[in-house]
Scaffold this motif. Structure first.
Motif, short mmCIF file in Angstrom:
data_model
loop_
_atom_site.label_atom_id
_atom_site.label_comp_id
_atom_site.label_asym_id
_atom_site.label_seq_id
_atom_site.Cartn_x
_atom_site.Cartn_y
_atom_site.Cartn_z
N UNK A 412 0.85 -1.20 0.00
CA UNK A 412 0.00 0.00 0.00
C UNK A 412 0.88 1.24 0.00
N UNK A 413 0.42 2.26 -0.76
CA UNK A 413 1.04 3.59 -0.74
C UNK A 413 -0.01 4.61 -0.32
N UNK A 414 0.45 5.62 0.39
CA UNK A 414 -0.41 6.72 0.80
C UNK A 414 -0.50 7.72 -0.35
N UNK A 415 -1.65 7.74 -1.03
CA UNK A 415 -1.85 8.62 -2.19
C UNK A 415 -2.64 9.87 -1.82
N UNK A 416 -2.71 10.19 -0.53
CA UNK A 416 -3.46 11.36 -0.08
C UNK A 416 -2.92 12.63 -0.73
N UNK A 417 -3.81 13.45 -1.26
CA UNK A 417 -3.39 14.70 -1.89
C UNK A 417 -3.04 15.72 -0.80
N UNK A 418 -1.93 16.39 -0.97
CA UNK A 418 -1.52 17.35 0.06
C UNK A 418 -2.45 18.55 0.09
N UNK A 419 -3.17 18.80 -1.01
CA UNK A 419 -4.14 19.90 -0.99
C UNK A 419 -5.35 19.56 -0.12
N UNK A 420 -5.60 18.26 0.11
CA UNK A 420 -6.73 17.82 0.94
C UNK A 420 -6.21 16.78 1.93
N UNK A 421 -5.39 17.19 2.88
CA UNK A 421 -4.66 16.24 3.74
C UNK A 421 -5.53 15.47 4.72
N UNK A 422 -6.78 15.83 4.88
CA UNK A 422 -7.63 15.11 5.83
C UNK A 422 -8.44 14.00 5.18
N UNK A 423 -8.37 13.86 3.88
CA UNK A 423 -9.13 12.83 3.18
C UNK A 423 -8.15 11.76 2.67
N UNK A 424 -7.99 10.67 3.40
CA UNK A 424 -7.00 9.67 3.02
C UNK A 424 -7.37 8.96 1.72
N UNK A 425 -6.35 8.77 0.89
CA UNK A 425 -6.49 8.04 -0.37
C UNK A 425 -5.40 6.96 -0.38
N UNK A 426 -5.80 5.75 -0.72
CA UNK A 426 -4.86 4.62 -0.74
C UNK A 426 -4.66 4.13 -2.16
N UNK A 427 -3.46 3.64 -2.42
CA UNK A 427 -3.13 2.99 -3.69
C UNK A 427 -2.55 1.63 -3.32
N UNK A 428 -3.28 0.56 -3.63
CA UNK A 428 -2.87 -0.79 -3.26
C UNK A 428 -2.43 -1.57 -4.50
N UNK A 429 -1.42 -2.36 -4.34
CA UNK A 429 -0.94 -3.22 -5.42
C UNK A 429 -0.92 -4.67 -4.95
N UNK A 430 -1.21 -5.58 -5.86
CA UNK A 430 -1.08 -7.01 -5.62
C UNK A 430 -0.26 -7.61 -6.76
N UNK A 431 0.63 -8.50 -6.40
CA UNK A 431 1.48 -9.16 -7.39
C UNK A 431 1.36 -10.67 -7.19
N UNK A 432 1.08 -11.37 -8.26
CA UNK A 432 1.00 -12.82 -8.22
C UNK A 432 1.84 -13.39 -9.36
N UNK A 433 2.87 -14.13 -9.01
CA UNK A 433 3.80 -14.67 -10.01
C UNK A 433 3.88 -16.18 -9.88
#
Length: 790
Positions: A412-433
């Motif tokens: 997971x990465x924190x994709x929260x925009x700094x212009x709206x720091x109170x609204x959390x946005x997540x960017x999740x990745x899954x890898x299957x090999x």
């Protein structure tokens, strides 16, 4: 690569002064019998002579363990046409057994009137045999650049559960890597580096566990090096021998093999403390058990390590958020079903759990950042392998290797925009090999490189890269990629000697590859990328010239490629068709061996690489990762290493690497300017170390070592806002060891002067555009540990 002592096959005995019939730590790897006997003589303080003319044409599988000289010699000669006569006083003569005798070799009883032993000459020089080249060629006559790392002489590698590729990176500047975290790092060899970001592309460096690959696409899984015998780094593209992906080179992890005759065990543990960070620790154990009277054996390894965090998150009021726990194990079963045959079946299991990323932010307090969400990473990795080998008395050798890999990871990465720091946005990745690999090869080679090798290989890989984006409680799937690859190849190599001093090697690989891909979200009908088939030949041409008995020059031309296929494009919900990239390298060099136990050894070489359609994982200005072809590049490299042993107890090592890596025709994703430096490629790096061992009363000894390495400055990217400088630091290490018999106590200090450098890593891609991220070096860390071996 294995280390053996050169011996004469024409009646010159090889000896060390007899010191009794006690047990000795024996480590004689597979190779020609004459060299194996020489090495065994040195390791067991025995005199071993022979008048047989064809010892050099007989290949043995080696012997390891804590053994008496007579037991080690009997095991070494097993399944060969030779036996040994015990002449008394630690002196042995190797003779050919009559054909009527039973096959298993044994040490013959002492004759009533033994012949007088021949006075031995001085011990011959050590010689190194390269096995990563898939043929047993001596290092002196190997026509290419190679680096071998193993524990000893000041380098501690594979002794603890916490040893990873980070330890190898610190030992040689030829190896470089990113620092996103365990299970997510990319490894580079000799400046062939695409970017600091991690994505679904094939790495520029292939990693092998013994004979099988550990992955096809994606990052290095970060396996623990505990109980690893050595690491072999084969430099330059290895398309002719290893196929797609090895455009920078090969890293081969070689574990200690199963010992079929000796019960052995080892327990290692330690605790560590990092300045301003959390405590850490590690524990590991190994057991080796012979089975069925020496016809089979089992070796099992288990380990767990905790790397204490040292990054604080001021927004969430948390300390030491980047703690990482790695646990796993290995098990290997070796069976010797018949004369000359061996079968090895093994499994590797490992899990990595990182609580958060290890980047910090400029402007915040030291070693801290402010993020709204935790950014954890988890990986589950499993590898199974089956190796069947047969060695004939005339030097012919068959190897058949099959591997299966399962890797599942999420982050997971924190994709929260700094212009709206109170609204959390997540960017999740899954890898299957998923990876299935098989290779069968047949070879016969002399130590000078004369001989041949032919083989076939088949690889079937599937990699799925999924993505989710949005508020943590309302994540939605965005486009990812799924790629399937089938790779079939025929390869071969032959060495010939038109002159006694000159060996010429010709080889190549014919590959047919089919790749199919599709997006994992969205409309398949509109976004489907038609499959791609590629048939290509990767040649290699090389030569080695023996200038003196301990000095040789080499030249080599070789090539490689990485597969293309569907990939994530810039923006959200887009895919693109990635072109294969190719590389061609010309290199020349010189290598010197040390003659005897003291003296100087070293090598130097220059190389030119022409890299076309460079593939790289990048991020756009919004922070979304994507993969593209950067354009063309050229890399000029100069490398050198020297090892000096003025006296047997003192050793010094120095190595350096200079390179000029330029994008000649860059894509707009790199820069609008021509001839910019490629990212993540420092122009200068070096490593130096010194080690001293002092024997004291009894069987005790004390050892001290010191090391220093410098990593030059480069950038995370070459186009604003990613042209942020990284590297440009030097870091040192101190270590000490006390050993008495089976007990070893150790102490190490990493980053002695508490240097605050910025390592090569992408950190959080959604904050990169702010240009305030950095990935700091781990602060000064002290570890106290010990080990007991049976």
């Amino acid at each position: 690569m294995t280390i053996v002592l050169a011996a004469s096959a024409l009646g010159v005995p090889v000896a060390a002064a007899p010191r009794g019939a006690g047990r000795y730590p024996v480590n004689v790897p597979a190779g020609p019998l004459d060299r194996a006997l020489s090495m065994l003589a040195g390791q067991t303080a025995s005199d071993i002579g022979s008048a047989e003319p064809d010892l050099g044409r007989t290949v043995v599988i080696g012997v390891r363990g804590r053994l008496t000289g007579v037991a080690a010699l009997g095991r070494l000669l097993r399944d060969t046409p030779f036996a040994a006569q015990d002449l008394g006083g630690g002196v042995y003569r190797v003779i050919r057994r009559p054909r009527s005798r039973a096959n298993p070799a044994r040490v013959e009883p002492r004759p009533a009137s033994p012949p007088a032993p021949i006075e031995p000459p001085a011990s011959p020089p050590p010689e190194i045999v390269v096995t990563a080249s898939k043929r047993t060629v001596s290092l002196l006559r190997f026509p290419g650049a190679i680096t071998v790392l193993r524990s000893g002489s000041g380098l501690r590698l594979g002794d603890t559960a916490g040893d990873t590729m980070e330890r190898a990176l610190a030992a040689t500047p030829i190896l470089q890597g990113t620092a996103l975290g365990a299970g997510r790092n990319k490894l580079f060899i000799r400046g062939v580096a695409d970017s600091s970001f991690t994505g679904p592309t094939q790495a520029t460096t292939n990693v092998y566990f013994g004979e099988v690959p550990v992955a096809y696409n994606g990052p290095d899984p970060g396996l623990s090096l505990y109980d690893m015998d050595r690491i072999e780094v084969l430099e330059g593209p290895q398309g002719a021998l290893y196929g797609a992906g090895a455009i920078g080179g090969i890293i081969r992890l070689v574990p200690h093999p199963v010992d079929l005759d000796t019960v052995a065990a080892d327990v290692s543990g330690g605790v560590s403390a990092t300045r301003g960070g959390a405590a850490g620790g590690d524990i590991a154990a190994m057991v080796n058990l012979p089975l069925s009277g020496g016809a089979a054996g089992l070796r099992a390894v288990a380990y767990r390590s905790r790397e204490g965090g040292y990054i604080a998150d001021v927004r969430r009021a948390l300390r030491n958020v980047n703690t990482t726990i790695t646990s796993g194990g290995r098990a290997d079963l070796r069976v010797r079903p018949a004369s000359g045959w061996t079968m090895d079946a093994g499994v590797v299991l490992q899990s990595v759990a990182s609580a958060d990323l290890q980047y910090a932010e400029r402007g915040a307090p030291p070693l801290s950042r402010a993020s709204l969400l935790a950014q954890p990473f988890d990986q589950r990795y499993a590898l199974g392998r089956l190796i069947v080998a047969k060695a004939w008395d005339d030097g012919l050798r068959l190897v058949s290797a099959t591997g299966v890999v399962h890797r599942d990871a999420s982050g997971r990465f924190d994709a929260t925009r700094r212009a709206r720091p109170t609204q959390p946005i997540a960017y999740d990745t899954t890898e299957r090999s998923r990876l299935l690999s098989h290779e069968t090869r047949l070879s016969r080679t002399r130590g000078d490189g004369v001989g041949w090798m032919v083989g076939v290989s088949l690889i079937q890989a599937r990699d799925v890269y999924g993505r989710m984006y949005g508020p943590p409680d309302r994540l939605r799937e965005i486009v990812g990629v799924s790629n399937r690859t089938i790779d079939a190849a025929v390869f071969g190599e032959a060495g010939m000697a038109p002159l006694p001093q000159l060996t010429v090697t010709l080889g190549g690989r014919l590959t047919h590859q089919r790749s199919d891909g599709e997006p994992t979200a969205g409309s398949r009908a509109n976004a489907f990328i038609r499959g791609r088939s590629v048939t290509r030949i990767d040649p290699t041409i090389a030569a080695s010239w023996a200038l003196q008995p301990d000095l040789a020059a080499y030249a080599r031309f070789h090539s490689g490629f990485r597969t293309g296929g569907i990939t994530v494009a810039p923006g959200v919900g887009r895919v693109a068709d990635l072109r294969p990239d190719t590389i061609r390298v010309v290199e020349v060099g010189i290598r010197k061996e040390r003659r005897g136990s003291t003296g100087v050894a070293g090598s130097a070489g220059v190389s030119i690489a022409d890299w076309r359609h460079v593939q790289a994982d990048l991020v756009d200005r919004s922070g979304f990762p994507f993969t593209t072809n950067l354009g063309n590049a050229r890399i000029h490299g100069l490398e050198a290493e020297v090892n000096w042993v003025p006296v047997r107890s003192l050793r010094g090592d120095l190595s350096l690497f200079l390179n000029d890596a330029r994008a000649l025709e860059p894509d707009a994703a790199v820069s609008r300017n021509s001839r910019v430096r490629l990212p993540n490629t420092p122009p200068f790096a070096m490593a130096a170390s010194v080690a001293y061992t002092l024997p004291i009363a009894g069987n005790r000894e004390i050892g001290v070592r010191a090391g220093w390495r410098y990593v030059g400055q480069s950038t995370i990217g070459t186009r604003a806002p990613f042209d942020v400088a990284q590297g440009g630091y030097g870091v040192s290490q101190l270590g000490g060891e006390w050993r008495e018999g089976r007990v070893r106590l150790t102490a190490t200090i990493d980053n002695v002067f508490d240097v605050t450098g910025d390592r090569f890593a992408g950190g959080n891609p959604f904050a990169q555009a702010m240009r305030d991220e950095y990935t700091p070096l781990q602060p000064r860390t002290v570890r106290i540990g010990g080990a007991v071996r049976w």
